[in-house]
Structures are given as structure tokens and as C-alpha cells.
Design an enzyme around this catalytic site. Sequence first.
Site, PDB file in Angstrom:
ATOM      1  N   ALA A  77     -33.049  -3.381 -10.180  1.00 24.23           N
ATOM      2  CA  ALA A  77     -32.976  -1.988 -10.626  1.00 24.23           C
ATOM      3  C   ALA A  77     -31.537  -1.487 -10.733  1.00 24.23           C
ATOM      4  O   ALA A  77     -31.223  -0.641 -11.565  1.00 24.23           O
ATOM      5  CB  ALA A  77     -33.751  -1.102  -9.653  1.00 24.23           C
ATOM      6  N   HIS A 115     -32.026  -1.436   9.577  1.00 20.30           N
ATOM      7  CA  HIS A 115     -32.700  -2.741   9.601  1.00 20.30           C
ATOM      8  C   HIS A 115     -34.209  -2.597   9.374  1.00 20.30           C
ATOM      9  O   HIS A 115     -35.015  -3.021  10.194  1.00 20.30           O
ATOM     10  CB  HIS A 115     -32.435  -3.435  10.953  1.00 20.30           C
TER      11      HIS A 115
HETATM   12  C1  FAD Z   1     -25.763   0.215   5.295  1.00 19.17           C
HETATM   13  C2  FAD Z   1     -26.387  -1.064   5.790  1.00 19.17           C
HETATM   14  C3  FAD Z   1     -25.728  -1.819   6.772  1.00 19.17           C
HETATM   15  C4  FAD Z   1     -26.300  -3.001   7.242  1.00 19.17           C
HETATM   16  N1  FAD Z   1     -25.597  -3.791   8.091  1.00 19.17           N
HETATM   17  C5  FAD Z   1     -26.060  -5.019   8.410  1.00 19.17           C
HETATM   18  C6  FAD Z   1     -25.257  -5.940   9.135  1.00 19.17           C
HETATM   19  O1  FAD Z   1     -24.113  -5.665   9.467  1.00 19.17           O
HETATM   20  N2  FAD Z   1     -25.787  -7.153   9.435  1.00 19.17           N
HETATM   21  C7  FAD Z   1     -27.068  -7.494   9.078  1.00 19.17           C
HETATM   22  O2  FAD Z   1     -27.513  -8.597   9.419  1.00 19.17           O
HETATM   23  N3  FAD Z   1     -27.846  -6.641   8.379  1.00 19.17           N
HETATM   24  C8  FAD Z   1     -27.356  -5.437   8.004  1.00 19.17           C
HETATM   25  N4  FAD Z   1     -28.100  -4.607   7.230  1.00 19.17           N
HETATM   26  C9  FAD Z   1     -29.480  -5.010   6.883  1.00 19.17           C
HETATM   27  C10 FAD Z   1     -29.569  -6.153   5.870  1.00 19.17           C
HETATM   28  O3  FAD Z   1     -28.542  -6.059   4.916  1.00 19.17           O
HETATM   29  C11 FAD Z   1     -30.965  -6.099   5.238  1.00 19.17           C
HETATM   30  O4  FAD Z   1     -31.941  -6.313   6.251  1.00 19.17           O
HETATM   31  C12 FAD Z   1     -31.181  -7.142   4.158  1.00 19.17           C
HETATM   32  O5  FAD Z   1     -30.164  -7.102   3.195  1.00 19.17           O
HETATM   33  C13 FAD Z   1     -32.548  -6.872   3.501  1.00 19.17           C
HETATM   34  O6  FAD Z   1     -32.756  -7.826   2.494  1.00 19.17           O
HETATM   35  P1  FAD Z   1     -33.978  -7.670   1.490  1.00 19.17           P
HETATM   36  O7  FAD Z   1     -33.885  -8.781   0.532  1.00 19.17           O
HETATM   37  O8  FAD Z   1     -35.228  -7.499   2.268  1.00 19.17           O
HETATM   38  O9  FAD Z   1     -33.734  -6.270   0.761  1.00 19.17           O
HETATM   39  P2  FAD Z   1     -32.480  -5.764  -0.091  1.00 19.17           P
HETATM   40  O10 FAD Z   1     -31.282  -6.595   0.169  1.00 19.17           O
HETATM   41  O11 FAD Z   1     -32.392  -4.313   0.165  1.00 19.17           O
HETATM   42  O12 FAD Z   1     -32.895  -6.058  -1.590  1.00 19.17           O
HETATM   43  C14 FAD Z   1     -33.876  -5.360  -2.300  1.00 19.17           C
HETATM   44  C15 FAD Z   1     -33.429  -5.323  -3.758  1.00 19.17           C
HETATM   45  O13 FAD Z   1     -34.539  -4.926  -4.564  1.00 19.17           O
HETATM   46  C16 FAD Z   1     -34.092  -3.983  -5.531  1.00 19.17           C
HETATM   47  N5  FAD Z   1     -35.262  -3.196  -5.886  1.00 19.17           N
HETATM   48  C17 FAD Z   1     -35.994  -2.402  -5.069  1.00 19.17           C
HETATM   49  N6  FAD Z   1     -37.009  -1.850  -5.760  1.00 19.17           N
HETATM   50  C18 FAD Z   1     -36.908  -2.326  -7.035  1.00 19.17           C
HETATM   51  C19 FAD Z   1     -37.670  -2.119  -8.223  1.00 19.17           C
HETATM   52  N7  FAD Z   1     -38.748  -1.322  -8.232  1.00 19.17           N
HETATM   53  N8  FAD Z   1     -37.285  -2.737  -9.367  1.00 19.17           N
HETATM   54  C20 FAD Z   1     -36.205  -3.568  -9.366  1.00 19.17           C
HETATM   55  N9  FAD Z   1     -35.427  -3.799  -8.267  1.00 19.17           N
HETATM   56  C21 FAD Z   1     -35.801  -3.180  -7.124  1.00 19.17           C
HETATM   57  C22 FAD Z   1     -33.019  -3.203  -4.784  1.00 19.17           C
HETATM   58  O14 FAD Z   1     -32.168  -2.499  -5.671  1.00 19.17           O
HETATM   59  C23 FAD Z   1     -32.310  -4.304  -4.001  1.00 19.17           C
HETATM   60  O15 FAD Z   1     -31.288  -4.896  -4.760  1.00 19.17           O
HETATM   61  C24 FAD Z   1     -27.572  -3.422   6.738  1.00 19.17           C
HETATM   62  C25 FAD Z   1     -28.220  -2.668   5.752  1.00 19.17           C
HETATM   63  C26 FAD Z   1     -27.640  -1.505   5.277  1.00 19.17           C
HETATM   64  C27 FAD Z   1     -28.360  -0.720   4.215  1.00 19.17           C
END
Ligand code: FAD
Length: 525
Positions: free
Chosen positions: A38, A443
Site C-alpha cells: 500500500a 509490538h
Molecule cells: C515504531 C516501531 C518501532 C519498532 N521497533 C522495533 C525494534 O526495535 N525491534 C523489533 O524487533 N521490532 C520493532 N518493532 C516491531 C517490528 O518492526 C514488527 O513486529 C514487524 O516489522 C512486523 O512485521 P509484519 O510483517 O507483521 O508487519 P509490517 O512490517 O508492519 O508489514 C505489513 C505491511 O503490509 C502493508 N499493508 C497493510 N495493509 C495493506 C493493504 N491493505 N494493502 C497493501 N499493503 C498493506 C503495510 O503497509 C506494511 O508494509 C517496531 C515497530 C514499530 C512500528
Amino acid sequence: MACVIGYDYVVVGAGTAGSVLAARLSQDAAVRVLLIEAGSAEIEAPVRTPRAWVSLMGSSADWNDVSVTQAATGVSYPLPRGRGIGGSSSINGMVFLRGHHSSYDAWGQAGARGWGFADLLPFFRRSESTQGRDPSVRGVHGPMRVAPASRPHPVSVAGVEAAVEAGHARAADPAGGLQEGAGLHDLTIVAGRRQSAADAYLRPVLCRSNLDVVTDAFVHRLRMVGDRCVGVCYSLGGEEVTVDCSGEVVLAAGAIGSPHLLMLSGIGPSEHLRDVGVDVVVDLPGVGANFQDHPQTSIVYSAAAPIPVSRNNHGEASVLWRSELTGWPDLQALFVTLPYHSPALHGPAEGYSIAVSLMTPRSRGWVRLASREPDVAPLVNPNYLRDSRDVEALVLGLQRAREIGEARALSAWRGSEVLPGPGLRDASALRKHVHESLTTYFHYAGTCRIGSDEEAVVDDHLRVHAVHGLRVADASVMPSIVSANTNAAVLAIAERAADLMSQNPPYGSQRRLPHPQRPPFRVIR
Ligand SMILES: Cc1cc2nc3c(=O)[nH]c(=O)nc-3n(C[C@H](O)[C@H](O)[C@H](O)COP(=O)(O)OP(=O)(O)OC[C@H]3O[C@@H](n4cnc5c(N)ncnc54)[C@H](O)[C@@H]3O)c2cc1C
């Protein structure tokens, strides 16, 4: 309306998990993979500077979600999550820890067969590249390059010494799987620049002709024919694009995005879906339930001497210990080299913090639809501190963290305790501070959890129950949140998901590929 055909796998979301899935699935030249994101393809240059991560919250790289008002505190909280290639790994704090093995073994014990720590260890090792660690536990050839700060901040060094002085063990390798004690943990920083999951996994393989990546494309619905998912619909530049997927759709939209998309598509708790006017395709009551996050509070000190500007992420060292309320380490103190605290409170202009987080929260929240319209943000209720045991554990955490903060090793840097304040010592004053200082640790997890009971959303192979052709593989599948920052765990989950999928490719290896009709816009290469 444009129509796109010819993909075996469609991965939704190019965050931590989506980057891994797209890279691993497209290793097989016989399958065609489409990754849809997105947000945008490039994140602004300042974002690459590790210490700038704090300023990314609220930027265009953040979905800018806000929780519903929390019953325990009367406050609603910003819930940052990444939007764009790399997802949350592009805006996160870069701390790289796995957590104690017991918090994964609890998944297996709760019915997620094949997801204990020993099962995941090969995938942790496959995801990372470390040096100077025990190679039987840590990876040496994986895409994500991780290492502790090479020139650690003096407050981080003093913090580790203060923890040892206060009686904590020195952790030889904080990410080893027996995470307990104090140490400089690994960071996802390479040559002074942030390294997202997309940098590590996706960007190096964008040249593959069997992988297409579409950005600025918001997936608003899964295409269902009966109980089979046959593709997705996304909007791009005002145009609606329909994708036909002949193999499997994999949701990697994160612990808020994945349940949101399932519910928009009629897969979720039937009563709630009917209430908001969505036609029910499959009644899955657990979709969006079981939301978990690590609640965080902090102790903030003013500086006795000027604090050097961090070259890293402001959070290079941590301590993990047991509150004695659980069987494994459940409290984490992170040394933060600036005055880091809830924006609702007033801290010193110069100083440092000890951020105290509960790694095994008992409170459970939910994600639900605010509207059947896809561009209306979902309602997110983390239910922070709803279970009073979470408050008690954080009070114990503050007391123990204070012992560290008052140790001699930090005396060169310590001016005075500003928050909660030296006079606030008894448990009821600290309970009040926990409520007033509460923040998210970012998280989010658990909203599409693995299991075989009625509330489970995916099975042991991450296939959505009662639906064909659809998996979820991201932070949402954790049955319970791991006892560490979640990025490393999500990398391992996605590695294992890709492995499971590759064992049963949608077609045999001997087929001729139809030429995919590519999406019309913004395919990045
Ligand atoms: C500010 C912050 C600090 C953090 N610090 C740490 C840290 O220091 N160390 C650590 O281990 N973890 C940290 N985390 C947590 C860690 O980064 C996340 O747990 C991890 O990245 C989650 O991965 P994911 O693939 O589940 O989701 P995400 O990485 O969030 O990926 C989801 C993706 O899906 C896309 N998406 C969502 N809905 C749609 C849709 N309808 N259509 C198309 N695309 C869509 C989003 O744009 C995003 O790119 C942090 C998170 C944040 C937000």
C-alpha cells in the site's frame, strides 16, 4: 477496471514478513510471485539514519493508527506501524532480539504444532548473519546482517555495568534463545545505516523476472469464490485492479492489516461482520481477537554531564529478568540514550531513560471494523493494563529498574530522577505512574493466531481455517507474544512459512508458465 492474471503467489504487504516471503518464494524460477504494498517504494533519506527512527512516527511512512480510548487509562494511544516497502522494519527501533525459548515453546504447548523454539531455530539461523556468536544457535549466512554497536554509547555501556552491579547476570549473547541478563544486543544497522527486511531480502532480488512488486496499491478485498480465495482487488491511482491468483494468496499485512483485510472480505466473527454490513463468507470468530502488545513505562533521568549524540538507534543495551510472576524472563529494561517517555509527561531537556516493558502481558485486545469501507481505519483496542497483573508486573519492573538506575556505574551521567520522581516509591504511587506513563512498545501480535481450536484463525501450516488458497504469515499468527522485540520472530515465521509453501508448490515443477499480464503501474525493479 484492469485485470491482472498469471501469478502463482500473491503476497499482500511488503513489510518484514512480505519481504521474506517474496524473496524466498521467487527463488523457485518456476513460480511467479506478485508482491503488493500500500505504501511507497522509497523512504526518505533521513529515514536511513538510525537515530532518526523516533521522528518517523507520524510521518507518511506510518499508517498513523490510534487506539480506541483505553478503559484502564482513559487515553487513546498512537499505534505506529510502517507503510511502504519494508513496512514496520523501515521505521522500527532496530533492536534485534529473539526472546526466551520458553515463549516459543508456549506456542507448541498451546496447540501450535511445529512452532516450538527448536522447530523455529533453523529459520532464525537462516534469516540472519552474525559474527563471533555461537554458530550452532546463531546464523552466519542469512540476509539480515545483525551485530551489536561497534562503538557503543557510553550510557549504554554504563547501563550494562549498572545492571551487573544490581545483581543481573551478564548475557553472553542476548539473542541466543536463553535471553536473560544484561548486555549489548544486536542491531539491524549496517555501516551506519538502517537495514530493513526489504533491504536485506527484497531489494537484492528485484531483478528476478518471476517477481513483480507493485507499490502505492491498497488491497481492499480478497476475491472469494465460495470458500476459495482466487485473488485480490487493489486500488492504485484511483483505478481498481483485479488480480487472479492461480495458487495461493498470502496475507503479510501485519497484526492490524491482516485481520482488517480478512474482515473486509467477509472472513471473521459473523455477528460483528453483519453489524457493519459485510456479507459473511466464513464465520471465524478469532479473526481480530487476541491482540497483544508489550506495554511500556519508563524512568527518566536528567543528565549530570552532556550526553553524546547517538550514532546508533538510542537503544543499544537491555536487561531481561523474571518478575517471579512467570516461569521465564518477562521484564525488559532498555537503556535509551535520550529522555524517552510518554508525550503526556514532561521530562528533562537532556538526559536518558530506562524504558521498562512487560514481555508477557495478560491483557488481550482486538481489531474490528469501524466500517465496511476499506479506507476507514479499523478500530484497535489493545486493552492495555486491563488485567491488573500487568500493572503489578510493571510496578515490580520499575522497582528493579530503579535499582539499576541508582547504581554507581551510572553516577557519572545521572543528574536526578525526573520521572516518576525520587519521592514516588511506594507501590500505589508507582501504579499511578504506570498508568500515566504508559506507551506502546510497537509490538502488535496475535490477531490471526495459529491453532486448531474454535478461536484459531490459521492451522499449523498457516492456512486460514475453512478457506482454500489463503494463508496468513506475519506477526498476527503468534498465539502469544514473544518475550522480545518482535522483528526477529516475524522473520523466522516468514522463513518457515515460505518453507512450508515450497514443500507443496501450487503446481508440479514440470509445467510451462503462462506469461503474466503485468500490473499496469508502478512495478518496481
Ligand atoms: C515504531 C516501531 C518501532 C519498532 N521497533 C522495533 C525494534 O526495535 N525491534 C523489533 O524487533 N521490532 C520493532 N518493532 C516491531 C517490528 O518492526 C514488527 O513486529 C514487524 O516489522 C512486523 O512485521 P509484519 O510483517 O507483521 O508487519 P509490517 O512490517 O508492519 O508489514 C505489513 C505491511 O503490509 C502493508 N499493508 C497493510 N495493509 C495493506 C493493504 N491493505 N494493502 C497493501 N499493503 C498493506 C503495510 O503497509 C506494511 O508494509 C517496531 C515497530 C514499530 C512500528
